[in-house]
Motif scaffolding. Structure first.
Motif, PDB file in Angstrom:
ATOM      1  N   THR A   3       0.820  -1.051   0.043  1.00 39.92           N
ATOM      2  CA  THR A   3      -0.132   0.052  -0.105  1.00 39.92           C
ATOM      3  C   THR A   3       0.758   1.204   0.024  1.00 39.92           C
ATOM      4  O   THR A   3       1.880   1.412   0.702  1.00 39.92           O
ATOM      5  CB  THR A   3      -0.990   0.095   1.312  1.00 39.92           C
ATOM      6  OG1 THR A   3      -1.844  -1.231   1.126  1.00 39.92           O
ATOM      7  CG2 THR A   3      -1.793   1.352   1.294  1.00 39.92           C
ATOM      8  N   TYR A   4       0.368   2.309  -0.766  1.00 39.79           N
ATOM      9  CA  TYR A   4       1.096   3.482  -0.981  1.00 39.79           C
ATOM     10  C   TYR A   4       0.409   4.636  -0.603  1.00 39.79           C
ATOM     11  O   TYR A   4      -0.735   4.593  -1.015  1.00 39.79           O
ATOM     12  CB  TYR A   4       2.098   3.694  -2.427  1.00 39.79           C
ATOM     13  CG  TYR A   4       2.872   2.684  -2.590  1.00 39.79           C
ATOM     14  CD1 TYR A   4       4.247   2.638  -2.469  1.00 39.79           C
ATOM     15  CD2 TYR A   4       2.494   1.499  -3.023  1.00 39.79           C
ATOM     16  CE1 TYR A   4       5.083   1.742  -2.713  1.00 39.79           C
ATOM     17  CE2 TYR A   4       3.536   0.392  -3.505  1.00 39.79           C
ATOM     18  CZ  TYR A   4       4.653   0.647  -3.082  1.00 39.79           C
ATOM     19  OH  TYR A   4       5.565  -0.530  -3.559  1.00 39.79           O
ATOM     20  N   HIS A   5       0.857   5.698   0.024  1.00 35.35           N
ATOM     21  CA  HIS A   5       0.121   6.910   0.098  1.00 35.35           C
ATOM     22  C   HIS A   5       0.475   7.979  -0.893  1.00 35.35           C
ATOM     23  O   HIS A   5       1.574   8.134  -1.008  1.00 35.35           O
ATOM     24  CB  HIS A   5       0.388   7.451   1.618  1.00 35.35           C
ATOM     25  CG  HIS A   5      -0.194   6.815   2.711  1.00 35.35           C
ATOM     26  ND1 HIS A   5      -1.560   6.439   2.561  1.00 35.35           N
ATOM     27  CD2 HIS A   5       0.111   6.018   3.603  1.00 35.35           C
ATOM     28  CE1 HIS A   5      -1.833   5.833   3.840  1.00 35.35           C
ATOM     29  NE2 HIS A   5      -0.565   5.421   4.297  1.00 35.35           N
ATOM     30  N   THR A  48      -4.799   6.644  -0.967  1.00 34.72           N
ATOM     31  CA  THR A  48      -4.321   5.470  -0.379  1.00 34.72           C
ATOM     32  C   THR A  48      -4.447   4.361  -1.486  1.00 34.72           C
ATOM     33  O   THR A  48      -5.646   4.056  -1.924  1.00 34.72           O
ATOM     34  CB  THR A  48      -4.882   4.848   1.015  1.00 34.72           C
ATOM     35  OG1 THR A  48      -4.770   5.757   1.758  1.00 34.72           O
ATOM     36  CG2 THR A  48      -4.267   3.412   1.096  1.00 34.72           C
ATOM     37  N   GLU A  50      -3.418   0.669  -3.409  1.00 39.00           N
ATOM     38  CA  GLU A  50      -2.582  -0.698  -3.501  1.00 39.00           C
ATOM     39  C   GLU A  50      -2.120  -0.999  -4.883  1.00 39.00           C
ATOM     40  O   GLU A  50      -2.613  -0.800  -5.907  1.00 39.00           O
ATOM     41  CB  GLU A  50      -3.919  -1.828  -3.169  1.00 39.00           C
ATOM     42  CG  GLU A  50      -4.293  -1.958  -1.749  1.00 39.00           C
ATOM     43  CD  GLU A  50      -5.117  -2.993  -1.658  1.00 39.00           C
ATOM     44  OE1 GLU A  50      -5.252  -3.792  -2.273  1.00 39.00           O
ATOM     45  OE2 GLU A  50      -5.283  -3.215  -0.382  1.00 39.00           O
ATOM     46  N   THR A  53       4.250  -1.839  -7.087  1.00 42.42           N
ATOM     47  CA  THR A  53       5.279  -1.247  -7.027  1.00 42.42           C
ATOM     48  C   THR A  53       5.180   0.437  -6.860  1.00 42.42           C
ATOM     49  O   THR A  53       3.967   0.962  -6.903  1.00 42.42           O
ATOM     50  CB  THR A  53       6.311  -1.115  -8.442  1.00 42.42           C
ATOM     51  OG1 THR A  53       5.512  -0.631  -9.407  1.00 42.42           O
ATOM     52  CG2 THR A  53       6.695  -2.666  -8.574  1.00 42.42           C
ATOM     53  N   LYS A  54       6.194   1.094  -6.328  1.00 37.32           N
ATOM     54  CA  LYS A  54       5.850   2.607  -6.085  1.00 37.32           C
ATOM     55  C   LYS A  54       5.532   3.219  -7.474  1.00 37.32           C
ATOM     56  O   LYS A  54       4.889   4.252  -7.533  1.00 37.32           O
ATOM     57  CB  LYS A  54       7.212   3.157  -5.501  1.00 37.32           C
ATOM     58  CG  LYS A  54       7.012   4.552  -5.248  1.00 37.32           C
ATOM     59  CD  LYS A  54       8.298   5.032  -4.494  1.00 37.32           C
ATOM     60  CE  LYS A  54       8.342   6.548  -4.079  1.00 37.32           C
ATOM     61  NZ  LYS A  54       9.513   6.751  -3.236  1.00 37.32           N
ATOM     62  N   ALA A  57       2.067   2.820  -8.425  1.00 37.40           N
ATOM     63  CA  ALA A  57       1.186   3.508  -7.577  1.00 37.40           C
ATOM     64  C   ALA A  57       1.218   4.831  -7.950  1.00 37.40           C
ATOM     65  O   ALA A  57       0.014   5.855  -8.058  1.00 37.40           O
ATOM     66  CB  ALA A  57       1.604   3.760  -6.219  1.00 37.40           C
ATOM     67  N   TYR A  58       2.381   5.523  -8.583  1.00 31.74           N
ATOM     68  CA  TYR A  58       2.276   6.771  -9.205  1.00 31.74           C
ATOM     69  C   TYR A  58       1.698   6.746 -10.268  1.00 31.74           C
ATOM     70  O   TYR A  58       1.095   7.845 -10.633  1.00 31.74           O
ATOM     71  CB  TYR A  58       3.957   6.998  -9.499  1.00 31.74           C
ATOM     72  CG  TYR A  58       4.075   8.595  -9.837  1.00 31.74           C
ATOM     73  CD1 TYR A  58       4.447   9.474  -9.221  1.00 31.74           C
ATOM     74  CD2 TYR A  58       4.052   8.887 -11.257  1.00 31.74           C
ATOM     75  CE1 TYR A  58       4.569  10.818  -9.605  1.00 31.74           C
ATOM     76  CE2 TYR A  58       4.271  10.186 -11.664  1.00 31.74           C
ATOM     77  CZ  TYR A  58       4.460  11.167 -11.039  1.00 31.74           C
ATOM     78  OH  TYR A  58       4.502  12.338 -11.511  1.00 31.74           O
ATOM     79  N   ILE A  81       4.854  10.041  -3.604  1.00 33.13           N
ATOM     80  CA  ILE A  81       4.483   8.793  -3.083  1.00 33.13           C
ATOM     81  C   ILE A  81       5.323   8.126  -2.034  1.00 33.13           C
ATOM     82  O   ILE A  81       6.412   8.326  -2.090  1.00 33.13           O
ATOM     83  CB  ILE A  81       4.559   7.653  -4.541  1.00 33.13           C
ATOM     84  CG1 ILE A  81       3.627   8.243  -5.409  1.00 33.13           C
ATOM     85  CG2 ILE A  81       4.096   6.251  -3.930  1.00 33.13           C
ATOM     86  CD1 ILE A  81       2.240   7.829  -5.639  1.00 33.13           C
ATOM     87  N   ALA A  82       4.680   7.657  -1.028  1.00 30.61           N
ATOM     88  CA  ALA A  82       5.349   7.041   0.186  1.00 30.61           C
ATOM     89  C   ALA A  82       4.848   5.690   0.397  1.00 30.61           C
ATOM     90  O   ALA A  82       3.366   5.695   0.286  1.00 30.61           O
ATOM     91  CB  ALA A  82       5.519   8.073   1.145  1.00 30.61           C
ATOM     92  N   ALA A  83       5.740   4.906   0.717  1.00 29.88           N
ATOM     93  CA  ALA A  83       5.067   3.468   1.028  1.00 29.88           C
ATOM     94  C   ALA A  83       4.463   3.791   2.586  1.00 29.88           C
ATOM     95  O   ALA A  83       4.855   4.603   3.403  1.00 29.88           O
ATOM     96  CB  ALA A  83       6.349   2.558   1.382  1.00 29.88           C
TER      97      ALA A  83
END
Length: 89
Positions: A3-5, A48, A50, A53-54, A57-58, A81-83
């Motif tokens: 999950t990434y924010h 948030t 799912e 990879t980062k 998510a980006y 993006i942050a984990a």
């Protein structure tokens, strides 16, 4: 799946008038904050996501900005993006 924010900062393009920023600037001046020279008002959106990879998510955040969150004619956006911290089970 990880999950990434995503934190998205959306601001008006410099060439677009910002009446809310002008009103805030005037209010600050009236309060004696004369060292403030300019105010631009924007918005901050957090997602948030799912993703595997980062980078994935980006891509989700970028597509969200392009299609829904930002108006490409009048607004710019920046994505961070942050984990997400692992949740305690």
């Amino acid at each position: 799946m990880p999950t990434y924010h995503a934190t998205i900062a959306i601001t008006l393009r410099p060439s677009i008038l910002d009446p809310e920023g002008k009103a805030v600037h005037q209010a600050l001046q009236n309060l004696g904050q004369t060292s403030v020279q300019n105010v631009r008002v924007g918005k901050r959106i957090t997602l948030t996501i799912e993703a595997k990879t980062k980078d994935a998510a980006y891509d989700v955040a970028e597509t969200s900005c392009q299609k829904v969150l930002a108006n490409p004619v009048t607004e710019n956006y920046e994505i961070e993006i942050a984990a997400a911290a692992p949740s305690a089970a």
